[in-house]
Motif scaffolding. Structure first.
Motif, PDB file in Angstrom:
ATOM      1  N   MET A   1       0.740  -1.280  -0.099  1.00  0.00           N
ATOM      2  CA  MET A   1       0.070   0.038   0.096  1.00  0.00           C
ATOM      3  C   MET A   1       0.981   1.399   0.059  1.00  0.00           C
ATOM      4  O   MET A   1       1.722   1.417   0.829  1.00  0.00           O
ATOM      5  N   LYS A   2       0.595   2.093  -0.835  1.00  0.00           N
ATOM      6  CA  LYS A   2       1.275   3.346  -0.867  1.00  0.00           C
ATOM      7  C   LYS A   2       0.878   4.344   0.282  1.00  0.00           C
ATOM      8  O   LYS A   2      -0.494   4.358   0.552  1.00  0.00           O
ATOM      9  N   ILE A   3       1.550   5.428   0.746  1.00  0.00           N
ATOM     10  CA  ILE A   3       1.300   6.138   1.825  1.00  0.00           C
ATOM     11  C   ILE A   3       1.762   7.496   1.217  1.00  0.00           C
ATOM     12  O   ILE A   3       2.973   7.663   0.787  1.00  0.00           O
ATOM     13  N   HIS A   4       0.754   8.375   1.360  1.00  0.00           N
ATOM     14  CA  HIS A   4       1.001   9.972   0.854  1.00  0.00           C
ATOM     15  C   HIS A   4       1.004  10.608   2.078  1.00  0.00           C
ATOM     16  O   HIS A   4      -0.489  10.530   2.445  1.00  0.00           O
ATOM     17  N   ARG A   5       1.757  11.191   2.551  1.00  0.00           N
ATOM     18  CA  ARG A   5       1.603  12.338   3.630  1.00  0.00           C
ATOM     19  C   ARG A   5       1.553  13.689   3.019  1.00  0.00           C
ATOM     20  O   ARG A   5       2.335  13.859   2.129  1.00  0.00           O
ATOM     21  N   LYS A   6       0.689  14.359   3.687  1.00  0.00           N
ATOM     22  CA  LYS A   6       0.408  16.000   3.095  1.00  0.00           C
ATOM     23  C   LYS A   6       1.874  16.803   3.112  1.00  0.00           C
ATOM     24  O   LYS A   6       2.141  17.355   2.480  1.00  0.00           O
TER      25      LYS A   6
ATOM     26  N   ILE B   1      -5.174  11.173  -4.722  1.00  0.00           N
ATOM     27  CA  ILE B   1      -6.493  10.386  -4.587  1.00  0.00           C
ATOM     28  C   ILE B   1      -6.989   9.622  -6.045  1.00  0.00           C
ATOM     29  O   ILE B   1      -7.053   8.465  -6.072  1.00  0.00           O
ATOM     30  N   GLU B   2      -7.208  10.688  -6.771  1.00  0.00           N
ATOM     31  CA  GLU B   2      -7.680  10.402  -8.287  1.00  0.00           C
ATOM     32  C   GLU B   2      -6.777   9.428  -8.806  1.00  0.00           C
ATOM     33  O   GLU B   2      -7.305   8.322  -9.418  1.00  0.00           O
ATOM     34  N   ARG B   3      -5.547   9.681  -8.932  1.00  0.00           N
ATOM     35  CA  ARG B   3      -4.655   8.861  -9.659  1.00  0.00           C
ATOM     36  C   ARG B   3      -4.492   7.529  -8.989  1.00  0.00           C
ATOM     37  O   ARG B   3      -4.509   6.459  -9.562  1.00  0.00           O
ATOM     38  N   GLU B   4      -4.641   7.383  -7.810  1.00  0.00           N
ATOM     39  CA  GLU B   4      -4.480   5.983  -7.122  1.00  0.00           C
ATOM     40  C   GLU B   4      -5.845   5.158  -7.171  1.00  0.00           C
ATOM     41  O   GLU B   4      -5.930   3.966  -7.564  1.00  0.00           O
ATOM     42  N   ARG B   5      -7.081   6.116  -7.202  1.00  0.00           N
ATOM     43  CA  ARG B   5      -8.199   5.193  -7.612  1.00  0.00           C
ATOM     44  C   ARG B   5      -8.310   4.630  -8.982  1.00  0.00           C
ATOM     45  O   ARG B   5      -8.751   3.645  -9.416  1.00  0.00           O
ATOM     46  N   ALA B   6      -7.919   5.589 -10.138  1.00  0.00           N
ATOM     47  CA  ALA B   6      -7.691   5.053 -11.318  1.00  0.00           C
ATOM     48  C   ALA B   6      -6.970   3.992 -11.835  1.00  0.00           C
ATOM     49  O   ALA B   6      -7.158   3.329 -12.743  1.00  0.00           O
ATOM     50  N   SER B   7      -5.933   3.772 -10.853  1.00  0.00           N
ATOM     51  CA  SER B   7      -5.002   2.696 -11.084  1.00  0.00           C
ATOM     52  C   SER B   7      -5.441   1.691 -10.214  1.00  0.00           C
ATOM     53  O   SER B   7      -4.833   0.324 -10.227  1.00  0.00           O
ATOM     54  N   CYS B   8      -6.598   1.766  -9.429  1.00  0.00           N
ATOM     55  CA  CYS B   8      -7.208   0.584  -8.724  1.00  0.00           C
ATOM     56  C   CYS B   8      -6.244   0.025  -7.693  1.00  0.00           C
ATOM     57  O   CYS B   8      -6.115  -1.015  -7.205  1.00  0.00           O
ATOM     58  N   SER B   9      -5.040   1.318  -7.117  1.00  0.00           N
ATOM     59  CA  SER B   9      -4.090   0.632  -6.369  1.00  0.00           C
ATOM     60  C   SER B   9      -4.986   1.181  -4.835  1.00  0.00           C
ATOM     61  O   SER B   9      -5.957   2.058  -4.504  1.00  0.00           O
ATOM     62  N   ASP B  10      -4.263   0.408  -3.562  1.00  0.00           N
ATOM     63  CA  ASP B  10      -4.601   0.725  -2.241  1.00  0.00           C
ATOM     64  C   ASP B  10      -3.530   1.799  -1.862  1.00  0.00           C
ATOM     65  O   ASP B  10      -2.428   1.758  -2.112  1.00  0.00           O
ATOM     66  N   ALA B  11      -4.342   2.897  -1.334  1.00  0.00           N
ATOM     67  CA  ALA B  11      -3.228   3.719  -0.768  1.00  0.00           C
ATOM     68  C   ALA B  11      -4.021   4.604   0.606  1.00  0.00           C
ATOM     69  O   ALA B  11      -4.905   4.445   0.684  1.00  0.00           O
ATOM     70  N   LEU B  12      -3.193   5.197   1.394  1.00  0.00           N
ATOM     71  CA  LEU B  12      -3.361   5.932   2.432  1.00  0.00           C
ATOM     72  C   LEU B  12      -2.751   7.263   2.026  1.00  0.00           C
ATOM     73  O   LEU B  12      -1.640   7.372   2.134  1.00  0.00           O
TER      74      LEU B  12
END
Length: 156
Positions: free
Chosen positions: A1-6, A32-43
């Motif tokens: 899972m990718k983690i993106h911190r502000k 968020i939109e990029r991760e959704r489009a790639s069907c990736s799990d991310a935080l």
């Protein structure tokens, strides 16, 4: 899972002024939109203290148009594949924890202002509330259960 911190996307060592928040909120919306489009799990981790900020994370600039025009249609409901974790706790407990930590840019003296502007998320915002008195492992287990329940629920 990718983690993106502000703070990985924008951090200048101080709390942002209101006008400075919009660019990084829109940047996080793009993530968020990029991760959704790639069907990736991310935080994606950030403090979205106000409802408008959470709306921007979900809907980008459309949220700004909706908030400035009361006659415009309300934004669609949150997609179930994006949800918010609301870590909540007693002011005194959070202040104790902040005083005890070292090397963080946000000083404990700023906590009151954060509580003052907080607009707790409502149920329709697709939120999982987590009481910070619980242990990290316990909260992580609850998040995992929530994700599993979302994955097993039929999408609208």
């Amino acid at each position: 899972m990718k983690i993106h911190r502000k703070d990985d996307l924008h951090h200048n060592g101080s709390l942002r002024l209101r006008k400075d928040r919009l660019p990084w909120l829109l940047k996080l919306h793009e993530v968020i939109e990029r991760e959704r489009a790639s069907c990736s799990d991310a935080l994606v981790a950030c403090s979205a203290l106000k409802r408008l900020y959470r709306q921007i994370l979900l809907f980008g600039s459309k949220a700004l148009a909706s908030s400035s025009d009361p006659d415009q249609d309300v934004l669609p409901p949150s997609s179930p594949d994006v949800f918010f974790l609301f870590l909540h706790g007693d002011y005194d407990l959070i202040q104790q924890r902040m005083v005890a930590r070292r090397g963080h840019y946000m000083k404990a003296e700023l906590l009151r202002s954060q509580f003052d502007v907080l607009e707790p998320p409502s149920d329709e915002e697709n939120v999982l509330p987590l009481d910070i008195r619980r242990g990290v492992a316990d909260m992580a287990m609850e998040v995992e259960k929530h994700i599993i329940s979302l994955m097993s629920s039929p999408m609208p």
